[in-house]
Motif scaffolding. Structure first.
Motif, PDB file in Angstrom:
ATOM      1  N   SER A  17       0.770  -1.194   0.041  1.00  0.00           N
ATOM      2  CA  SER A  17       0.039   0.101  -0.218  1.00  0.00           C
ATOM      3  C   SER A  17       0.679   1.286   0.058  1.00  0.00           C
ATOM      4  O   SER A  17       1.946   0.724   0.959  1.00  0.00           O
ATOM      5  N   LEU A  18      -0.014   2.390  -0.607  1.00  0.00           N
ATOM      6  CA  LEU A  18       0.386   3.529  -0.589  1.00  0.00           C
ATOM      7  C   LEU A  18      -0.388   4.377  -0.627  1.00  0.00           C
ATOM      8  O   LEU A  18      -1.057   4.536  -0.964  1.00  0.00           O
ATOM      9  N   ARG A  19      -0.106   5.928   0.040  1.00  0.00           N
ATOM     10  CA  ARG A  19      -0.954   7.124   0.205  1.00  0.00           C
ATOM     11  C   ARG A  19      -0.469   7.935  -0.456  1.00  0.00           C
ATOM     12  O   ARG A  19       0.717   8.314   0.196  1.00  0.00           O
ATOM     13  N   LEU A  20      -0.550   8.269  -1.616  1.00  0.00           N
ATOM     14  CA  LEU A  20      -0.052   9.746  -1.652  1.00  0.00           C
ATOM     15  C   LEU A  20      -1.229  10.983  -1.770  1.00  0.00           C
ATOM     16  O   LEU A  20      -1.959  11.208  -0.859  1.00  0.00           O
ATOM     17  N   SER A  21      -0.184  11.554  -1.130  1.00  0.00           N
ATOM     18  CA  SER A  21      -1.054  13.580  -1.477  1.00  0.00           C
ATOM     19  C   SER A  21      -0.932  14.636  -2.116  1.00  0.00           C
ATOM     20  O   SER A  21       0.321  14.130  -2.613  1.00  0.00           O
ATOM     21  N   CYS A  22      -1.982  15.504  -2.158  1.00  0.00           N
ATOM     22  CA  CYS A  22      -2.165  16.455  -2.957  1.00  0.00           C
ATOM     23  C   CYS A  22      -1.963  17.665  -2.349  1.00  0.00           C
ATOM     24  O   CYS A  22      -3.034  17.740  -1.802  1.00  0.00           O
ATOM     25  N   ILE A  70     -10.197   7.595  -3.254  1.00  0.00           N
ATOM     26  CA  ILE A  70      -9.766   9.420  -3.089  1.00  0.00           C
ATOM     27  C   ILE A  70     -10.705   9.754  -1.737  1.00  0.00           C
ATOM     28  O   ILE A  70     -11.973   9.475  -1.432  1.00  0.00           O
ATOM     29  N   SER A  71      -9.785  10.997  -1.241  1.00  0.00           N
ATOM     30  CA  SER A  71     -10.782  11.989  -0.292  1.00  0.00           C
ATOM     31  C   SER A  71     -10.121  13.291   0.151  1.00  0.00           C
ATOM     32  O   SER A  71      -8.433  13.045  -0.581  1.00  0.00           O
ATOM     33  N   ARG A  72     -10.490  13.629   0.886  1.00  0.00           N
ATOM     34  CA  ARG A  72     -10.054  15.241   1.249  1.00  0.00           C
ATOM     35  C   ARG A  72     -10.146  15.760   2.534  1.00  0.00           C
ATOM     36  O   ARG A  72     -11.202  15.016   3.166  1.00  0.00           O
ATOM     37  N   ASP A  73      -9.538  16.605   2.686  1.00  0.00           N
ATOM     38  CA  ASP A  73      -8.998  17.092   3.779  1.00  0.00           C
ATOM     39  C   ASP A  73      -9.223  18.449   3.554  1.00  0.00           C
ATOM     40  O   ASP A  73      -8.493  19.521   3.347  1.00  0.00           O
ATOM     41  N   ASN A  74     -10.807  19.186   3.199  1.00  0.00           N
ATOM     42  CA  ASN A  74     -10.508  20.315   2.841  1.00  0.00           C
ATOM     43  C   ASN A  74      -9.680  21.784   4.039  1.00  0.00           C
ATOM     44  O   ASN A  74      -9.432  22.789   3.810  1.00  0.00           O
ATOM     45  N   ALA A  75     -10.029  21.117   5.247  1.00  0.00           N
ATOM     46  CA  ALA A  75      -9.161  22.201   6.154  1.00  0.00           C
ATOM     47  C   ALA A  75      -7.524  22.508   6.159  1.00  0.00           C
ATOM     48  O   ALA A  75      -6.756  23.249   6.055  1.00  0.00           O
ATOM     49  N   LYS A  76      -7.711  21.475   5.277  1.00  0.00           N
ATOM     50  CA  LYS A  76      -5.394  20.906   4.843  1.00  0.00           C
ATOM     51  C   LYS A  76      -5.376  21.522   3.186  1.00  0.00           C
ATOM     52  O   LYS A  76      -4.605  20.800   3.163  1.00  0.00           O
ATOM     53  N   VAL A  79      -5.505  17.041  -1.273  1.00  0.00           N
ATOM     54  CA  VAL A  79      -6.263  15.593  -1.534  1.00  0.00           C
ATOM     55  C   VAL A  79      -5.792  14.339  -1.440  1.00  0.00           C
ATOM     56  O   VAL A  79      -4.349  14.603  -1.879  1.00  0.00           O
ATOM     57  N   TYR A  80      -6.190  13.092  -1.156  1.00  0.00           N
ATOM     58  CA  TYR A  80      -4.696  11.669  -1.162  1.00  0.00           C
ATOM     59  C   TYR A  80      -5.496  10.650  -2.000  1.00  0.00           C
ATOM     60  O   TYR A  80      -7.124  10.547  -2.504  1.00  0.00           O
TER      61      TYR A  80
END
Length: 118
Positions: A17-22, A70-76, A79-80
């Motif tokens: 597994s890997l988690r990408l961040s944008c 895919i998910s997102r953290d609006n406060a930060k 997107v992941y």
């Protein structure tokens, strides 16, 4: 202007597994879609997953359904892309992108390399 910076790529064995961040900065706004794309050497850039920033609706390419999230953290403003059960054919340069006012993907990151060994 909008800046996108990807991170989280690397070398992983098949099944891993890997988690990408944008991370997005600049004029982020609220009515746009974020997407993850990938491009393997000699191949076209293909869309992998998308998410709307405000509504959280998602879409996945058939090749990654059930394995990628895919998910997102609006406060930060981030997107992941959580990738599980990785396969050698997932090896590619992964890009995140954001739609502009025209609705097309107008802003792109520099890409992060994902390599899956068999």
């Amino acid at each position: 202007q909008v800046q996108l910076v990807e991170s989280g790529g690397g070398l992983v064995q098949a099944g891993g597994s890997l988690r990408l961040s944008c991370a997005a900065s600049g004029r982020t706004g609220s009515t746009y879609t974020m997407g993850w794309f990938r491009q393997a050497p000699g191949n076209k850039r293909l869309i992998v997953a998308t998410i709307t920033w405000s509504g959280g609706s998602t879409w996945y390419a058939d090749s990654v359904k059930g394995r990628f999230t895919i998910s997102r953290d609006n406060a930060k403003n981030t997107v992941y892309l959580q990738m599980k059960s990785l396969r050698p054919e997932d090896t590619a340069l992964y890009y995140c992108a954001r739609t502009g006012n025209s609705g097309t993907y107008s802003y792109w990151g520099q890409g992060t390399q994902v390599t899956v060994s068999s």
